[in-house]
Design an enzyme around this catalytic site. Structure first.
Site, PDB file in Angstrom:
ATOM      1  N   GLU A 139       0.821  -1.216   0.000  1.00 35.47           N
ATOM      2  CA  GLU A 139       0.000   0.000   0.000  1.00 35.47           C
ATOM      3  C   GLU A 139       0.853   1.263   0.000  1.00 35.47           C
ATOM      4  OE1 GLU A 139      -2.942  -0.503  -0.881  1.00 35.47           O
ATOM      5  OE2 GLU A 139      -2.957  -2.634  -0.389  1.00 35.47           O
ATOM      6  N   HIS A 142       1.775   1.904  -3.476  1.00 37.13           N
ATOM      7  CA  HIS A 142       0.710   2.563  -4.239  1.00 37.13           C
ATOM      8  C   HIS A 142       0.757   4.070  -4.025  1.00 37.13           C
ATOM      9  CE1 HIS A 142      -1.610  -0.489  -6.234  1.00 37.13           C
ATOM     10  NE2 HIS A 142      -1.778  -1.201  -5.118  1.00 37.13           N
TER      11      HIS A 142
END
Length: 165
Positions: A139, A142
């Site tokens: 994450e 990202h």
């Protein structure tokens, strides 16, 4: 609710902006990320760029996952930074933004992350390992404009996703 965007959407390859964790719009975004994660079977994390928002906000919840050792439950972090990483291991990853592929990615099996919580701006430090560490790194990537495909060793480490009926 917003839809999950898929590669090659430009937002997925653009580093997200740092955010004001106390901004009401960021608090609303945090809630939306959690709602989408909960509504998506098998999803253990979701970052703002995956729903088209270029911002450093993501949620994670690996509770109950068979590969999870340590778990901190469901949480949302803003402006997360990895400050320690060790015990590097390869592992298979998939992503809602790359729905048809998985890949072998080398990541730290133990990490320490510093971030702030949405709504309060409270600083938080998370020390974790195993699958939760992998999910956090995925994450955070990202939010930095990277997909797991940017981290695979080459085409030989990318696989067609298996579909179980």
């Amino acid at each position: 609710m917003r839809k999950v965007v898929t590669a090659p959407a430009a937002v997925l390859s653009t580093p997200g902006a740092e955010v004001d964790a106390c901004d009401p719009g960021i608090v609303e975004l945090a809630g939306e990320l959690v709602a989408i994660m909960r509504a998506s079977p098998g999803c253990v994390g979701l970052a703002a760029p995956q729903i088209g928002v270029s911002a450093q906000v993501f949620c994670v919840d690996v509770t109950g996952h068979p590969k999870a050792a340590t778990t901190h439950g469901e949480f949302v972090l803003c402006n997360a930074k990895i400050i320690e990483a060790s015990r590097w291991r390869p592992g298979r990853e998939g992503c809602m933004s790359v729905p048809d592929l998985t890949g072998d990615v080398r990541r730290a099996a133990r990490i320490v992350v510093e971030a702030v919580r949405p709504g309060t701006g409270e600083p938080v430090t998370i020390t974790t390992d195993a699958f939760e560490a992998r999910a956090l790194q995925h994450e955070i990537d990202h939010c930095a404009g990277k997909l797991f495909l940017d981290r695979v060793a080459g085409a030989h480490a990318v696989y067609q996703r298996k579909v179980y009926l």
